[in-house]
Design an enzyme around this catalytic site. Structure first.
Site, PDB file in Angstrom:
ATOM      1  CG  ASP A   1      -9.909  -0.877  -2.422  1.00  0.00           C
ATOM      2  OD1 ASP A   1      -8.951  -0.165  -2.064  1.00  0.00           O
ATOM      3  OD2 ASP A   1     -10.341  -1.809  -1.734  1.00  0.00           O
TER       4      ASP A   1
ATOM      5  CD  GLN B   1      -3.227  -0.549   2.108  1.00  0.00           C
ATOM      6  OE1 GLN B   1      -2.845  -0.345   3.253  1.00  0.00           O
ATOM      7  NE2 GLN B   1      -4.509  -0.648   1.802  1.00  0.00           N
TER       8      GLN B   1
ATOM      9  CD1 TRP C   1     -11.736   3.169  -2.148  1.00  0.00           C
ATOM     10  CD2 TRP C   1     -10.920   5.247  -1.872  1.00  0.00           C
ATOM     11  NE1 TRP C   1     -11.071   3.207  -0.939  1.00  0.00           N
ATOM     12  CE2 TRP C   1     -10.555   4.459  -0.745  1.00  0.00           C
ATOM     13  CE3 TRP C   1     -10.517   6.589  -1.915  1.00  0.00           C
ATOM     14  CZ2 TRP C   1      -9.810   4.960   0.317  1.00  0.00           C
ATOM     15  CZ3 TRP C   1      -9.767   7.083  -0.855  1.00  0.00           C
ATOM     16  CH2 TRP C   1      -9.428   6.274   0.240  1.00  0.00           C
TER      17      TRP C   1
ATOM     18  CD  GLU D   1     -14.746   1.910   4.830  1.00  0.00           C
ATOM     19  OE1 GLU D   1     -15.905   1.460   5.031  1.00  0.00           O
ATOM     20  OE2 GLU D   1     -13.880   1.281   4.200  1.00  0.00           O
TER      21      GLU D   1
HETATM   22  C1  2M8 Z   1      -9.995  -0.850   1.637  1.00  0.00           C
HETATM   23  O1  2M8 Z   1      -9.317  -1.895   0.987  1.00  0.00           O
HETATM   24  C2  2M8 Z   1      -9.464  -3.261   1.368  1.00  0.00           C
HETATM   25  C3  2M8 Z   1      -8.455  -4.061   0.588  1.00  0.00           C
HETATM   26  O2  2M8 Z   1      -7.182  -3.682   0.974  1.00  0.00           O
HETATM   27  C4  2M8 Z   1     -10.874  -3.812   1.134  1.00  0.00           C
HETATM   28  O3  2M8 Z   1     -11.641  -3.208   0.395  1.00  0.00           O
HETATM   29  O4  2M8 Z   1     -11.154  -4.866   1.697  1.00  0.00           O
HETATM   30  C5  2M8 Z   1      -9.400   0.474   1.119  1.00  0.00           C
HETATM   31  O5  2M8 Z   1     -10.208   1.563   1.490  1.00  0.00           O
HETATM   32  C6  2M8 Z   1      -7.981   0.660   1.637  1.00  0.00           C
HETATM   33  O6  2M8 Z   1      -7.476   1.904   1.278  1.00  0.00           O
HETATM   34  C7  2M8 Z   1      -7.909   0.470   3.151  1.00  0.00           C
HETATM   35  O7  2M8 Z   1      -6.579   0.471   3.555  1.00  0.00           O
HETATM   36  C8  2M8 Z   1      -8.590  -0.828   3.617  1.00  0.00           C
HETATM   37  C9  2M8 Z   1      -8.715  -0.924   5.128  1.00  0.00           C
HETATM   38  O8  2M8 Z   1      -9.256   0.258   5.659  1.00  0.00           O
HETATM   39  O9  2M8 Z   1      -9.898  -0.939   3.051  1.00  0.00           O
END
Ligand code: 2M8
Length: 435
Positions: free
Chosen positions: A174, A112, A363, A406
């Protein structure tokens, strides 16, 4: 303006969220949706926690680096073996196939954005005494150096100055519209789609999350990496998703500068990190600057073309001091003209009048507090203090009215995704401390 009661309530609530998500040596992003340790989440969490629990912030970062691979790769998830209920878990990643992955803890096999040296710099300055500050730097600097060395060695083997991401999860954004054209190119025959079951949509409404077609491609890429035994050279050959991202490289520039400063604090050479940061900044200006619009664009390395969608990530080089004053001004003008700095709800992650803008879907439009934090520092760095203050005010109002969500609807400000989200809480603490 928030009243002082509002501010105190927000501070208390933020601390409650972070305490509740604390797992003993790190903080999960949220109670149910994200039950492990995430890489850039922990960096933002550490930044916020420096104000009330600096030792905990230091532990948070060091625990993340316990998952670092022998080749320097810092995985995007360090799994808590006692937690379940997240897809993809360790069985799907199969990172034991790599000779570099640690035996324990279990981790993912992608990265990341490298905001960790910047986080470490915040932690370092807030630790209570000289001895603990020095010990922290002696522990963290070599790990950060190995992490940056991995990125420059394996993600930029031709020495362009720009490092490459290879999965939509790597930039942390994402389902950003930036990746639509690339994912659309990945025609997957039905029998090529791995077997998997999503958990996220049983916790959060499906229309706030990425689509099934996107998840098919996320899962397919993970299997590609596993089947290549996480061999970087093999992945560079085979991977259809290779992008020089704006946010990723911008954060690397700032982290390079912060790493240089930390190395010098303990009598080590900082010049090499500074030189890397300079090269990356120059390459961003040479290759990623879009003079027609006045913003930075990601580069699709496979198709050899710019990634067009007008996203807020295109302004994040301000955070790292990448543009000169003239380009910075062009960026701010573009932000104003395309609705990124409206007074009520700022900053949408995607231009509100663009095709496919969705105010509530992950996003693809919603306001995210980490990007607001990055952008407000970028604006302030170049003297756009009123705009920075406007972003702060909008951020704090959103959280006061909707809770520690979030992400937030880019039009109405309603809270979406999971509640009790750690980086929202942490960065609110940092903004309140700054003010
Ligand atoms: C989200 O990403 C994860 C995969 O890594 C998911 O969708 O399961 C994104 O918003 C990412 O930026 C973030 O780090 C993560 C955990 O908050 O969730």
């Amino acid at each position: 303006m928030l009243s002082s009661d509002d501010r105190q309530r927000l501070r208390n609530r933020a601390r409650e969220v972070l305490d509740r998500n604390w797992m003993g040596a790190s903080t999960k992003p949220a109670p149910d949706l994200y039950p492990h340790q995430w890489s850039w989440d922990s960096a933002f969490i550490a930044i916020g926690r420096t104000h009330d629990r600096p030792e905990r912030a230091a532990t948070e970062l060091l625990n993340l680096f316990d998952g670092q691979w022998a080749n320097g790769l810092l995985p995007h998830i360090v799994f808590d073996p006692s937690a379940s209920g997240y897809f993809p878990g360790p069985d799907f990643w199969e990172t034991h196939r790599s000779p570099h992955a640690p035996q324990a803890p279990p981790t993912s096999g992608i990265v990341q954005p490298p905001v960790h040296a910047t986080a470490a710099w915040h932690v370092y300055r807030n630790l209570p005494d000289a001895a603990s500050r020095r010990t922290f730097l002696e522990q963290i600097v070599p790990k950060l150096a190995a992490w940056h060395a991995y990125l420059y060695r394996e993600r930029d083997p031709d020495g362009t100055g720009l490092v490459t991401i290879r999965h939509p999860w790597e930039p942390g954004l994402d389902n950003s519209p930036q990746w639509d054209a690339i994912l659309a190119r990945m025609h997957l025959a039905p029998d090529a789609i791995p077997d998997y079951e999503r958990v996220d949509t049983s916790i959060v409404a499906a229309d706030e999350r990425p689509t099934r077609a996107e998840y098919d491609r996320y899962a397919w890429l993970v299997r590609l990496f596993a089947e290549d035994d996480y061999d970087d050279a093999a992945i560079r050959e085979a991977c259809p998703f290779r992008v020089q991202g704006v946010l990723f490289n911008a954060l690397l520039v700032q982290s390079g500068r912060d790493l240089a400063a930390m190395a010098r604090e303990i009598g080590q050479d900082g010049d090499r990190f500074e030189a890397q940061a300079d090269r990356t900044a120059q390459a961003m200006n040479a290759r990623l600057w879009d003079d027609a619009v006045g913003r930075y664009v990601a580069w699709d390395v496979v198709a050899d073309r710019a990634v067009d969608p007008l996203v807020s990530a295109g302004f994040t080089p301000l955070f790292a001091g990448v543009p000169d004053a003239d380009r910075a001004d062009r960026c701010v003008t573009t932000m104003r003209r395309h609705g990124f700095l409206d007074v009520d709800v700022a900053v949408p992650t995607y231009a509100p009048r663009a095709f496919g803008f969705d105010p509530a879907r992950y996003w693809r439009g919603p306001v995210w507090i980490n990007l607001n934090w990055i952008l407000r520092h970028g604006l302030a760095r170049y003297g756009y203090d009123d705009d920075a203050r406007r972003v702060d005010a909008s951020t704090l109002r959103l959280v006061r009215d909707a809770g520690m969500h979030e992400y937030f609807d880019a039009l109405s400000g309603a809270g979406h995704g999971t509640d009790a989200f750690s980086w929202t809480a942490a960065l609110v603490l940092d903004l309140l401390a700054d003010a």
